[in-house]
Design a protein around this motif. Structure first.
Motif, PDB file in Angstrom:
ATOM      1  N   ILE A  46      -1.997  -3.092   0.558  1.00  0.00           N
ATOM      2  CA  ILE A  46      -1.647  -2.969  -0.855  1.00  0.00           C
ATOM      3  C   ILE A  46      -0.750  -1.758  -1.049  1.00  0.00           C
ATOM      4  N   THR A  47       0.396  -1.975  -1.686  1.00  0.00           N
ATOM      5  CA  THR A  47       1.266  -0.859  -2.055  1.00  0.00           C
ATOM      6  C   THR A  47       1.092  -0.586  -3.540  1.00  0.00           C
ATOM      7  N   ALA A  48       1.215   0.670  -3.894  1.00  0.00           N
ATOM      8  CA  ALA A  48       1.103   1.050  -5.299  1.00  0.00           C
ATOM      9  C   ALA A  48       1.941   2.293  -5.541  1.00  0.00           C
ATOM     10  N   THR A  49       2.580   2.308  -6.682  1.00  0.00           N
ATOM     11  CA  THR A  49       3.291   3.488  -7.150  1.00  0.00           C
ATOM     12  C   THR A  49       3.265   3.459  -8.669  1.00  0.00           C
ATOM     13  N   GLY A  50       3.384   4.594  -9.283  1.00  0.00           N
ATOM     14  CA  GLY A  50       3.407   4.642 -10.734  1.00  0.00           C
ATOM     15  C   GLY A  50       4.745   4.181 -11.274  1.00  0.00           C
ATOM     16  N   SER A  51       4.751   3.690 -12.508  1.00  0.00           N
ATOM     17  CA  SER A  51       5.998   3.275 -13.148  1.00  0.00           C
ATOM     18  C   SER A  51       6.839   4.483 -13.542  1.00  0.00           C
ATOM     19  N   THR A  52       6.219   5.667 -13.520  1.00  0.00           N
ATOM     20  CA  THR A  52       6.924   6.923 -13.765  1.00  0.00           C
ATOM     21  C   THR A  52       6.406   7.947 -12.750  1.00  0.00           C
ATOM     22  N   LYS A  53       7.135   9.042 -12.605  1.00  0.00           N
ATOM     23  CA  LYS A  53       6.670  10.095 -11.693  1.00  0.00           C
ATOM     24  C   LYS A  53       5.332  10.671 -12.146  1.00  0.00           C
ATOM     25  N   ALA A  54       5.156  10.797 -13.450  1.00  0.00           N
ATOM     26  CA  ALA A  54       3.897  11.334 -13.975  1.00  0.00           C
ATOM     27  C   ALA A  54       2.730  10.415 -13.618  1.00  0.00           C
ATOM     28  N   VAL A  56      -8.189   2.649   4.769  1.00  0.00           N
ATOM     29  CA  VAL A  56      -7.230   3.574   5.366  1.00  0.00           C
ATOM     30  C   VAL A  56      -6.112   3.684   4.341  1.00  0.00           C
ATOM     31  N   ILE A  57      -5.706   4.899   4.009  1.00  0.00           N
ATOM     32  CA  ILE A  57      -4.690   5.083   2.970  1.00  0.00           C
ATOM     33  C   ILE A  57      -3.577   5.985   3.479  1.00  0.00           C
ATOM     34  N   PHE A  58      -2.352   5.555   3.182  1.00  0.00           N
ATOM     35  CA  PHE A  58      -1.150   6.267   3.594  1.00  0.00           C
ATOM     36  C   PHE A  58      -0.319   6.614   2.373  1.00  0.00           C
ATOM     37  N   GLY A  59       0.517   7.621   2.523  1.00  0.00           N
ATOM     38  CA  GLY A  59       1.476   7.980   1.498  1.00  0.00           C
ATOM     39  C   GLY A  59       2.865   8.026   2.092  1.00  0.00           C
ATOM     40  N   GLY A  72      10.705  10.742   3.844  1.00  0.00           N
ATOM     41  CA  GLY A  72      11.097   9.389   4.205  1.00  0.00           C
ATOM     42  C   GLY A  72      10.237   8.727   5.254  1.00  0.00           C
ATOM     43  N   TYR A  73       8.974   9.136   5.380  1.00  0.00           N
ATOM     44  CA  TYR A  73       8.105   8.443   6.327  1.00  0.00           C
ATOM     45  C   TYR A  73       6.678   8.357   5.781  1.00  0.00           C
ATOM     46  N   TRP A  74       5.935   7.406   6.369  1.00  0.00           N
ATOM     47  CA  TRP A  74       4.539   7.202   6.013  1.00  0.00           C
ATOM     48  C   TRP A  74       3.656   8.146   6.814  1.00  0.00           C
ATOM     49  N   GLU A  75       2.627   8.658   6.163  1.00  0.00           N
ATOM     50  CA  GLU A  75       1.626   9.452   6.855  1.00  0.00           C
ATOM     51  C   GLU A  75       0.272   9.168   6.229  1.00  0.00           C
ATOM     52  N   GLN A  76      -0.786   9.396   7.002  1.00  0.00           N
ATOM     53  CA  GLN A  76      -2.111   9.249   6.422  1.00  0.00           C
ATOM     54  C   GLN A  76      -2.217  10.228   5.260  1.00  0.00           C
ATOM     55  N   PHE A  77      -2.819   9.786   4.173  1.00  0.00           N
ATOM     56  CA  PHE A  77      -2.891  10.566   2.946  1.00  0.00           C
ATOM     57  C   PHE A  77      -3.472  11.950   3.209  1.00  0.00           C
ATOM     58  N   ILE A  78      -2.769  12.960   2.721  1.00  0.00           N
ATOM     59  CA  ILE A  78      -3.197  14.352   2.845  1.00  0.00           C
ATOM     60  C   ILE A  78      -3.277  14.931   1.435  1.00  0.00           C
ATOM     61  N   VAL A  79      -4.429  15.469   1.096  1.00  0.00           N
ATOM     62  CA  VAL A  79      -4.599  16.093  -0.213  1.00  0.00           C
ATOM     63  C   VAL A  79      -3.606  17.241  -0.339  1.00  0.00           C
ATOM     64  N   GLU A 128       5.494   9.209  -2.911  1.00  0.00           N
ATOM     65  CA  GLU A 128       6.197   8.330  -3.837  1.00  0.00           C
ATOM     66  C   GLU A 128       5.534   6.970  -3.940  1.00  0.00           C
ATOM     67  N   VAL A 129       4.899   6.549  -2.848  1.00  0.00           N
ATOM     68  CA  VAL A 129       4.249   5.232  -2.782  1.00  0.00           C
ATOM     69  C   VAL A 129       2.974   5.405  -1.961  1.00  0.00           C
ATOM     70  N   TYR A 130       1.971   4.586  -2.272  1.00  0.00           N
ATOM     71  CA  TYR A 130       0.718   4.575  -1.522  1.00  0.00           C
ATOM     72  C   TYR A 130       0.539   3.217  -0.870  1.00  0.00           C
ATOM     73  N   LEU A 131      -0.107   3.210   0.268  1.00  0.00           N
ATOM     74  CA  LEU A 131      -0.353   1.979   1.011  1.00  0.00           C
ATOM     75  C   LEU A 131      -1.769   2.050   1.554  1.00  0.00           C
ATOM     76  N   LEU A 132      -2.558   1.011   1.292  1.00  0.00           N
ATOM     77  CA  LEU A 132      -3.919   1.038   1.799  1.00  0.00           C
ATOM     78  C   LEU A 132      -4.352  -0.336   2.283  1.00  0.00           C
ATOM     79  N   THR A 133      -5.348  -0.313   3.160  1.00  0.00           N
ATOM     80  CA  THR A 133      -5.945  -1.538   3.682  1.00  0.00           C
ATOM     81  C   THR A 133      -7.396  -1.268   3.987  1.00  0.00           C
ATOM     82  N   ARG A 134      -8.174  -2.338   4.027  1.00  0.00           N
ATOM     83  CA  ARG A 134      -9.599  -2.210   4.376  1.00  0.00           C
ATOM     84  C   ARG A 134      -9.750  -1.820   5.827  1.00  0.00           C
ATOM     85  N   LYS A 135     -10.771  -1.056   6.116  1.00  0.00           N
ATOM     86  CA  LYS A 135     -11.084  -0.688   7.501  1.00  0.00           C
ATOM     87  C   LYS A 135     -11.690  -1.906   8.184  1.00  0.00           C
TER      88      LYS A 135
END
Length: 147
Positions: free
Chosen positions: A91-99, A120-123, A128-135, A140-147
């Protein structure tokens, strides 16, 4: 998410969910839609106010109904239901605005310990690259899938 949630209803395909936000602005129908992308098993998550006149989702509306945590928890609950039906989905998700993207990032960060139990969640970062989500990182975009 451990926050209170609204009861949502899924359509027969489990791709479209609706629920009612309740607050000072009254009852506002919300929609969550998981739509196919051009990549197999990758779906885009869209979320916003439902407009019954046009039968569309408005992802730019700002309801200000005082229930944003409950609304985001409800959206998260639809992800659980969706991935039960489509366990191989990404699943990809991003906000319709930066806020809004920032709001989603804060929601993910605040609930990361619970999220990573099942997903598992990536940002996608500004480099310009995907990485595992880091607080604390900006995405700009999120990507997740079930473990």
């Amino acid at each position: 998410m451990k926050h209170n949630k609204y009861l949502s209803e899924a359509d027969d395909t489990f791709l479209i969910y609706q629920f009612i936000s309740e607050g000072p602005k009254g009852l506002v129908r919300k929609s969550v839609i998981f739509s196919d992308t051009n990549v197999e098993n990758v779906y885009n998550l869209a979320f916003g106010d439902y407009d019954p006149m046009t039968d569309t989702l408005d992802d730019l509306s700002n309801t200000n109904n005082g229930d944003s945590k409950k609304v985001l928890a409800t959206v998260a609950a639809t992800i659980y239901t969706f991935t039960e039906k489509y366990p191989e989905a990404w699943i990809t998700a991003t906000g319709s605005t930066k806020a809004r993207t920032r709001l989603y990032q804060m929601g993910i960060a605040n609930n990361l310990a619970e999220i990573v139990k099942d997903f598992v969640i990536f940002g996608y970062n500004c480099k310009g690259y995907w990485e595992q989500f880091i607080v604390g990182e900006q995405y700009e975009v999120y990507l997740l899938t079930r473990k």
